[in-house]
Design an enzyme around this catalytic site. Structure first.
Site, short mmCIF file in Angstrom:
data_model
loop_
_atom_site.label_atom_id
_atom_site.label_comp_id
_atom_site.label_asym_id
_atom_site.label_seq_id
_atom_site.Cartn_x
_atom_site.Cartn_y
_atom_site.Cartn_z
N LYS A 52 -52.09 -32.67 45.03
CA LYS A 52 -51.31 -32.94 43.81
C LYS A 52 -52.06 -33.92 42.91
O LYS A 52 -52.14 -33.74 41.69
CB LYS A 52 -49.93 -33.48 44.18
CG LYS A 52 -49.03 -32.40 44.79
CD LYS A 52 -47.77 -32.97 45.42
CE LYS A 52 -47.01 -31.87 46.16
NZ LYS A 52 -45.85 -32.36 46.92
N GLN A 96 -43.09 -37.68 48.82
CA GLN A 96 -43.49 -36.58 49.71
C GLN A 96 -42.57 -36.53 50.93
O GLN A 96 -42.39 -37.53 51.62
CB GLN A 96 -44.96 -36.77 50.12
CG GLN A 96 -45.52 -35.63 50.95
CD GLN A 96 -45.62 -34.31 50.17
OE1 GLN A 96 -46.01 -34.28 49.01
NE2 GLN A 96 -45.23 -33.22 50.81
N ASP A 119 -39.72 -33.21 40.97
CA ASP A 119 -39.59 -32.25 42.08
C ASP A 119 -38.32 -31.41 41.92
O ASP A 119 -38.16 -30.39 42.58
CB ASP A 119 -39.51 -33.00 43.43
CG ASP A 119 -40.84 -32.94 44.19
OD1 ASP A 119 -41.63 -32.03 43.93
OD2 ASP A 119 -41.05 -33.82 45.05
#
Ligand code: NAD
Length: 291
Positions: A52, A96, A119
């Site tokens: 990412k 994460q 997200d």
């Protein structure tokens, strides 16, 4: 059979984002900025976060990686999130997953400001998605929608079968495919571990989206001719044919299934790279919505 090439498509998207970032900068705006929090040193999580961060660089986005040891307290983690929430220089924040067991993942997800939740996991953003209101779509389902769009896969009136009901893939995917928009307008069947006669259901799918995390679970016997297969699964299995000693497999037995398909995504190089591209797109969106 057409391969839905996520690697190429995601590179196209990253180039488009880089152009938009350059335009923002030339109009005096700041560079979009993504912060990522990584707890512990799980190998797969490290790989995902590094990918990412690298993708941010490629698309011209600023990124900040904040790391914690896996014994970090929930309180300390929530305090770091609050600090980033308040930091006007940061547009998007991801944590994460998975997190260590002593940390409540839902509490963490809910602590991120919805306007920084790139997200798309915050209940408020999931609610907006369900109501078809503008919001950050969860990155993996958004990547699948983008692939279907760019390859002009017809979805209206089709039967879409989703295998897996996770909060990050299967469940939002089923909602997106049923929405009254394009891509969408499918009749959707959401299947899971308690589903009976799965094969009888998957054989009726025009579009089959597979996200259960079991390597090569779907075989040719489970699909009909002309199906569009989207394989979300990523399993790392031992291999004596690769230098690393590992290879990645999807949830679909690609070689067995491909000849029956009108469209299919490969693993690797299908949904995975699209997920990252959509995270960058959400970060750009977050930056633009502030200015
Ligand atoms: P998960 O592990 O949270 O849940 C798995 C789901 O599969 C559950 O809903 C369960 O009910 C269902 N399931 C399990 N066994 C089943 C069976 N025999 N029949 C039908 N359904 C069954 O799922 P997840 O987090 O969505 O991950 C699924 C896979 O997708 C994993 O391999 C993961 O690594 C991968 N993944 C890939 C990306 C990407 O960017 N490509 C993103 C997220 C997840």
């Amino acid at each position: 059979m057409i391969i839905l090439d996520g690697k190429k498509t995601s590179n196209d998207i990253k180039e488009e984002i880089a152009i938009e970032v350059a335009e923002l900068l030339s109009s005096g705006k700041k560079r979009p900025h993504l912060a990522a929090i990584l707890v512990g040193n799980d190998g797969a999580s490290e790989t995902y976060v590094n990918a990412k961060v690298k993708a941010c660089e490629k698309a011209g986005l600023q990124s900040t990686l904040v790391r914690f040891e896996d014994k970090v307290s929930e309180e300390e983690l929530l305090a770091a999130i609050e600090q980033i929430n308040q930091d006007v220089s940061i547009d998007g924040l991801i944590v994460q997953l998975p997190l260590p067991k002593h940390i409540d993942e839902m509490k963490v997800t809910e602590s991120i400001f919805p306007e920084k939740d790139v997200d798309g996991f915050h209940p408020s953003n999931i609610g907006k998605m369900t109501l078809n209101l503008p919001t950050f779509l969860p990155a993996t389902p958004a990547g699948i929608i983008e692939l279907l769009t760019r390859y002009n896969v017809e979805t209206s009136g089709k039967h879409c079968v989703v295998i897996g009901r996770s909060h990050i893939v299967g469940s939002p995917m089923s909602i997106l495919m049923a929405r009254n928009c394009d891509p969408g307008n499918c009749t959707v069947t959401l299947t899971h571990s308690r589903t009976q006669n799965l094969k009888a259901i998957t054989k009726t799918a025009d579009i089959l989206i597979v996200a259960l995390g079991k390597a090569e679970f779907v075989n040719a016997d489970m699909v009909k001719e002309g199906v569009c297969v989207i394989d979300v699964g990523i399993s790392r299995v031992k291999s004596d044919k690769t230098k690393s000693g590992w290879k990645l497999l999807g949830d679909v037995a690609f070689d067995d299934v491909k000849d029956k398909c009108a469209y299919i995504t490969p693993v690797p190089g299908g949904v995975g790279p699209m997920t990252i591209a959509m995270l960058l797109k959400n970060t750009l969106l977050a930056a633009k919505s502030k200015s």
